[in-house]
Design a protein around this motif. Structure first.
Motif, short mmCIF file in Angstrom:
data_model
loop_
_atom_site.label_atom_id
_atom_site.label_comp_id
_atom_site.label_asym_id
_atom_site.label_seq_id
_atom_site.Cartn_x
_atom_site.Cartn_y
_atom_site.Cartn_z
N GLN A 19 -0.87 52.22 18.30
CA GLN A 19 -1.69 51.50 17.33
C GLN A 19 -1.27 51.95 15.94
O GLN A 19 -1.26 53.15 15.67
N GLY A 20 -0.87 51.01 15.09
CA GLY A 20 -0.45 51.36 13.74
C GLY A 20 1.03 51.64 13.66
O GLY A 20 1.83 51.16 14.48
N ASP A 21 1.41 52.45 12.67
CA ASP A 21 2.82 52.77 12.43
C ASP A 21 3.21 54.05 13.15
O ASP A 21 2.49 55.05 13.08
N LEU A 22 4.38 54.00 13.83
CA LEU A 22 4.92 55.15 14.53
C LEU A 22 6.39 55.29 14.18
O LEU A 22 7.03 54.33 13.73
N THR A 23 6.93 56.48 14.39
CA THR A 23 8.37 56.71 14.25
C THR A 23 8.89 57.31 15.55
O THR A 23 8.14 57.94 16.30
N ALA A 24 10.18 57.12 15.78
CA ALA A 24 10.83 57.71 16.95
C ALA A 24 12.19 58.25 16.53
O ALA A 24 12.85 57.67 15.66
N HIS A 25 12.59 59.35 17.15
CA HIS A 25 13.86 59.99 16.85
C HIS A 25 14.44 60.46 18.17
O HIS A 25 13.74 61.14 18.94
N GLY A 26 15.71 60.07 18.44
CA GLY A 26 16.23 60.42 19.75
C GLY A 26 17.73 60.39 19.87
O GLY A 26 18.46 60.17 18.90
N VAL A 27 18.17 60.61 21.11
CA VAL A 27 19.58 60.65 21.46
C VAL A 27 19.82 59.85 22.74
O VAL A 27 18.93 59.74 23.58
N LEU A 28 21.02 59.30 22.84
CA LEU A 28 21.49 58.67 24.07
C LEU A 28 22.54 59.59 24.66
O LEU A 28 23.40 60.11 23.93
N LYS A 29 22.47 59.79 25.98
CA LYS A 29 23.43 60.63 26.67
C LYS A 29 24.14 59.82 27.74
O LYS A 29 23.54 58.96 28.38
N ASN A 30 25.43 60.12 27.96
CA ASN A 30 26.15 59.45 29.03
C ASN A 30 25.85 60.12 30.36
O ASN A 30 25.04 61.06 30.42
N ARG A 31 26.48 59.64 31.42
CA ARG A 31 26.15 60.16 32.76
C ARG A 31 26.50 61.63 32.93
O ARG A 31 25.97 62.30 33.80
N SER A 32 27.39 62.16 32.06
CA SER A 32 27.74 63.58 32.11
C SER A 32 26.78 64.45 31.32
O SER A 32 26.87 65.67 31.34
N GLY A 33 25.86 63.81 30.59
CA GLY A 33 24.90 64.56 29.78
C GLY A 33 25.34 64.79 28.36
O GLY A 33 24.66 65.48 27.59
N ASP A 34 26.49 64.23 27.98
CA ASP A 34 26.98 64.38 26.61
C ASP A 34 26.26 63.40 25.69
O ASP A 34 26.12 62.21 26.02
N VAL A 35 25.81 63.87 24.53
CA VAL A 35 25.17 62.99 23.55
C VAL A 35 26.23 62.07 22.96
O VAL A 35 27.25 62.54 22.46
N THR A 36 25.97 60.75 23.04
CA THR A 36 26.93 59.78 22.53
C THR A 36 26.44 59.07 21.28
O THR A 36 27.24 58.54 20.52
N ARG A 37 25.11 59.02 21.08
CA ARG A 37 24.55 58.35 19.90
C ARG A 37 23.23 59.00 19.53
O ARG A 37 22.53 59.54 20.38
N TYR A 38 22.91 58.90 18.24
CA TYR A 38 21.63 59.36 17.70
C TYR A 38 20.94 58.15 17.10
O TYR A 38 21.60 57.23 16.64
#
Length: 179
Positions: free
Chosen positions: A43-62
């Motif tokens: 409800q209202g305004d929210l923010t999100a901050h995260g990472v995408l990981k490939n199948r090996s667990g390596d972060v590929t995008r923020y």
């Protein structure tokens, strides 16, 4: 006949392995607090901050995201805007339709069919099929989305993306209510 004596133990082992892959149930979080009511948190305004990981667990995008959430006539709308570290912008608008006090249906433009969600205690589990662009074509991924409310303003989210039962990536993020 002795050649088939291995079949029963192998079948039992295989079935036990499949049962072990069933994953947690949202009900196991029933007693946890603070309670997670989508109508109240989203409800209202929210923010999100995260990472995408490939199948090996390596972060590929923020990414960073803004979410504008509201409820009208019992139906929730979450308008999401994602900005990735490479400059790409993505939009998704979710519609959440309660089907009981603890379950709901979820739809979005890039979701195939209707997702199903359930809450218990501080947890929310949403399962859906997401259509993503991949190598100049569309790919349908099964998403098992888990959220846990850790306080009045914060939710931790982990999504497992899979194809044909194999994990192809994960997404981890924090969602915060804007003060």
């Amino acid at each position: 006949m002795r050649a088939h004596t291995w079949l029963a133990p192998a079948l039992i082992t295989f079935l036990l392995a499949l049962t072990g892959c069933a994953g947690p149930s949202v009900d196991q979080y029933q007693g946890n607090q603070p309670g997670f009511a989508p109508q109240e948190f989203f409800q209202g305004d929210l923010t999100a901050h995260g990472v995408l990981k490939n199948r090996s667990g390596d972060v590929t995008r923020y990414f960073n995201a803004t979410i504008k959430a509201n409820w009208k006539n019992g139906i929730g709308t979450l308008e999401e805007r994602f900005e990735f570290d490479d400059g790409e912008i993505q939009y998704r608008t979710w519609t959440l339709t309660p089907t009981s006090d603890t379950t709901f249906d979820a739809t979005a433009g890039d979701v195939i069919g209707t997702g199903t969600g359930a809450t218990a205690g501080n947890a929310l589990n949403l399962k859906y099929v997401l259509e993503v662009d991949y190598n100049d074509s569309k790919l349908a991924l099964d998403v098992d989305d888990w959220m846990w409310r850790v306080d009045q303003r914060t939710v931790i989210n982990q999504s497992t993306l899979s194809k044909w039962g194999f994990t192809v990536g994960t997404i981890q993020l924090v969602i915060s209510k804007t003060p």
